[in-house]
Design a protein around this motif. Structure first.
Motif, short mmCIF file in Angstrom:
data_model
loop_
_atom_site.label_atom_id
_atom_site.label_comp_id
_atom_site.label_asym_id
_atom_site.label_seq_id
_atom_site.Cartn_x
_atom_site.Cartn_y
_atom_site.Cartn_z
N ALA A 32 53.76 -57.21 -73.05
CA ALA A 32 52.79 -58.25 -72.66
C ALA A 32 51.44 -57.62 -72.36
O ALA A 32 50.39 -58.15 -72.77
CB ALA A 32 53.31 -59.02 -71.45
N LYS A 81 49.89 -56.43 -75.72
CA LYS A 81 49.43 -57.58 -76.51
C LYS A 81 48.10 -58.10 -75.98
O LYS A 81 47.21 -58.45 -76.77
CB LYS A 81 50.47 -58.71 -76.50
CG LYS A 81 51.59 -58.53 -77.46
CD LYS A 81 51.04 -58.60 -78.86
CE LYS A 81 52.14 -58.59 -79.88
NZ LYS A 81 51.64 -58.34 -81.22
N GLU A 82 47.96 -58.16 -74.70
CA GLU A 82 46.70 -58.64 -74.12
C GLU A 82 45.56 -57.69 -74.47
O GLU A 82 44.45 -58.12 -74.81
CB GLU A 82 46.84 -58.78 -72.61
CG GLU A 82 45.70 -59.56 -72.00
CD GLU A 82 45.96 -59.95 -70.56
OE1 GLU A 82 44.97 -60.08 -69.82
OE2 GLU A 82 47.13 -60.13 -70.17
N SER A 110 52.85 -56.92 -65.51
CA SER A 110 52.14 -56.67 -66.77
C SER A 110 50.65 -56.42 -66.52
O SER A 110 50.04 -55.58 -67.18
CB SER A 110 52.35 -57.80 -67.78
OG SER A 110 51.79 -59.00 -67.32
#
Length: 112
Positions: A53, A56-57, A12
């Protein structure tokens, strides 16, 4: 950027770095929609959850934003993303006010 499954860097994090590189290069411009999670997962040969992921970060950092049913868009260049909590709260207040106006307009047209 090729993803290295044998790297000490998580998948990710590698996907995130690639998305950031594409934003910095102008491939994904501010205001532009980025490819879907499915498309990004296929491009990087990773699972959609891995891409999710990373996205989202980047959303948390203020670089990307998602619009329900429309996709994910580049919100700001890396480093330009708002980090000031007061500015973020004010932006959210403006968005809520706009949504209230839109809902009120829709309700008014339905009551006619």
């Amino acid at each position: 950027m090729a993803i290295d499954p044998n790297s000490a860097v998580s998948l990710s994090a590698q996907v995130k770095a690639d998305i950031l590189a594409r934003i910095r290069s102008g491939e994904y411009a501010v205001g532009e929609k980025i490819p879907s999670l499915r498309s990004l997962a296929a491009q990087h040969a990773v699972a959609e959850l891995t891409v999710h992921a990373a996205v989202k970060e980047l959303q948390y950092e203020g670089v990307l934003e998602s619009a329900s049913g429309r996709g994910t868009f580049v919100r700001a260049l890396p480093g330009d993303a708002p980090t000031d909590l007061a500015a973020t709260v004010e932006e959210l207040r403006r968005e809520v006010a706009e949504l209230r106006e839109r809902v009120a307009a829709v309700e008014e047209t339905q009551h006619r």
